[in-house]
Design an enzyme around this catalytic site. Sequence first.
Site, PDB file in Angstrom:
ATOM      1  N   THR A  25      -6.971  -3.177  -3.967  1.00  0.00           N
ATOM      2  CA  THR A  25      -5.826  -2.312  -4.668  1.00  0.00           C
ATOM      3  C   THR A  25      -4.448  -3.183  -5.036  1.00  0.00           C
ATOM      4  O   THR A  25      -3.932  -3.285  -5.897  1.00  0.00           O
ATOM      5  CB  THR A  25      -5.561  -1.060  -4.275  1.00  0.00           C
ATOM      6  N   HIS A  54      -0.046   2.783  -0.761  1.00  0.00           N
ATOM      7  CA  HIS A  54      -0.060   3.348  -1.886  1.00  0.00           C
ATOM      8  C   HIS A  54      -0.744   2.458  -2.908  1.00  0.00           C
ATOM      9  O   HIS A  54      -0.968   1.187  -2.925  1.00  0.00           O
ATOM     10  CB  HIS A  54       1.287   3.523  -2.743  1.00  0.00           C
ATOM     11  N   CYS A  55      -1.446   2.946  -3.929  1.00  0.00           N
ATOM     12  CA  CYS A  55      -2.129   2.169  -5.091  1.00  0.00           C
ATOM     13  C   CYS A  55      -1.483   2.399  -6.201  1.00  0.00           C
ATOM     14  O   CYS A  55      -0.084   2.653  -6.210  1.00  0.00           O
ATOM     15  CB  CYS A  55      -3.605   2.588  -5.230  1.00  0.00           C
ATOM     16  N   MET A  56      -1.953   2.408  -7.553  1.00  0.00           N
ATOM     17  CA  MET A  56      -1.192   2.483  -8.585  1.00  0.00           C
ATOM     18  C   MET A  56      -0.643   4.077  -8.969  1.00  0.00           C
ATOM     19  O   MET A  56       0.270   4.183  -9.540  1.00  0.00           O
ATOM     20  CB  MET A  56      -1.930   2.226 -10.026  1.00  0.00           C
ATOM     21  N   ARG A 112      -1.248   6.641  -6.264  1.00  0.00           N
ATOM     22  CA  ARG A 112      -1.686   7.638  -5.042  1.00  0.00           C
ATOM     23  C   ARG A 112      -0.888   7.022  -3.907  1.00  0.00           C
ATOM     24  O   ARG A 112      -0.862   5.819  -3.584  1.00  0.00           O
ATOM     25  CB  ARG A 112      -3.143   7.885  -4.842  1.00  0.00           C
TER      26      ARG A 112
END
Length: 468
Positions: A121, A27-29, A31
Amino acid sequence: MGDTNQQMAKDILAAVGGKENVISAAHCMTRLRLNLKDSSIPKKDELMAVQGVIAVVESGGQYQVVIGQNVAKVYPEFTKLAGIAAEKAIAENLDSQRPKEKWTPKRAGSAIMNYLSGSMTPLIPAMIGAAMFKTVQVVIGPDLLHLVSAKSDMYLLCGFVYSAFFYFLPIFLGFTAAKKLGVSQLLGAMLGALLLVPDFVAMDGQTFHVYGFLPATVHNYGQSILPIILTVWVMSYIEHFFKKIIPDVLSTIFVPFLTLLVIVPVELAALAPLGNIMGDFIGQGLIGFGDIGGFIAVALVAALWEFLVMTGMHQVLILFAIAGIAQNGYDNFVTVAGFAATWAAFGMAFGAFLRIRNKEQKATAFGAFVSGILGGVTEPALYGIGMRYKRPFIALAIGGGLGGLYAGLTGVANYLMGATNFLAVLGFVGGGTANIINGCIGSGIAFFATAVLTYLIGFEKESEALKV
């Protein structure tokens, strides 16, 4: 809240084909990024129906479920239900589980973007935190408010915290890049640290002979990006090779030793200097392109930036911008355009909030505005407003382009990779009073132009959004 996150994870997992179809998750910030065995299985209608899901995107070889800032809480619930360890989710035997595909230019490009994005990320929270300390240093120091002297402990401390991340960036990046590729993270960090050993750095500009015979020109690789990115990529093949041929009983000792034995000369004599040259080229190239294209280039990228965000392609431009700032001390192109576009996204959400009459949709628009202006996250605006109503995207492109046009005409430069919310304007501080004023004006133009245009042309008269 825990039950809500767990239910969301359960519904998402069911919609993508269950744990049998999940290879890995990250996961990123905003998504949840999934690598799936069969990307044709997921049902987008079911995913979009899950409470809390903003949008679904296929990009960079991944199936991305846009959740928002709550993704960090949904992610561990998802990995638990999917039967994959959260810490190993990125590197869970991707090669052995993913169906073999022919290499094409498109697939190669997606793989490169996936690697760069997956490496950068995880560093964003620390990057923003360190950059904010630098911002505080500039604001309170002799460059702006003159609250403290350049020799004060507070001023120096802010600089120390900033350098703790950005000077040692090759170490952190070596760790995250290795994690992304599924190889030894500590070896990746060690190869980054090798470039920063004080005695090695002190030889900057001199020739050093690796193993006594292989010449390598030494450079200062502090704050560098591409040298370690290239090194870890090559190291992944070397480590995989030794893991295959060395018996398990001997692997603990000989796999890391032989991997380092091979990769160290390759890093010092070839990859690090090559990455340094590429970094210089990119840094100068961005400035050159900005100079050649001038304000038109800034305006064009500002108009298109948020569409690049939706495809994930902005990560590559950000990587280049970081390299440019590390090399030149500022960026007058990519991040300046990105800031204008970000403020345009805030304006799109605000304009939609003012125009929409439906109470539920009006609340959604206001939430997107707050998420952007305070949290620095534009996805709720892009997917919750732009994708939903389509016409606000026209306002977004025009408003972002106008803001970028002004910033380009006045030569605005950004000196920090930091916040993406309303504090982003502090990145203009390093350029002096005129730079701050013009940067704020450019951001204001992007915001208000987009808000007004969204209000005027963003919705069709018969739209459900305009019905109470």
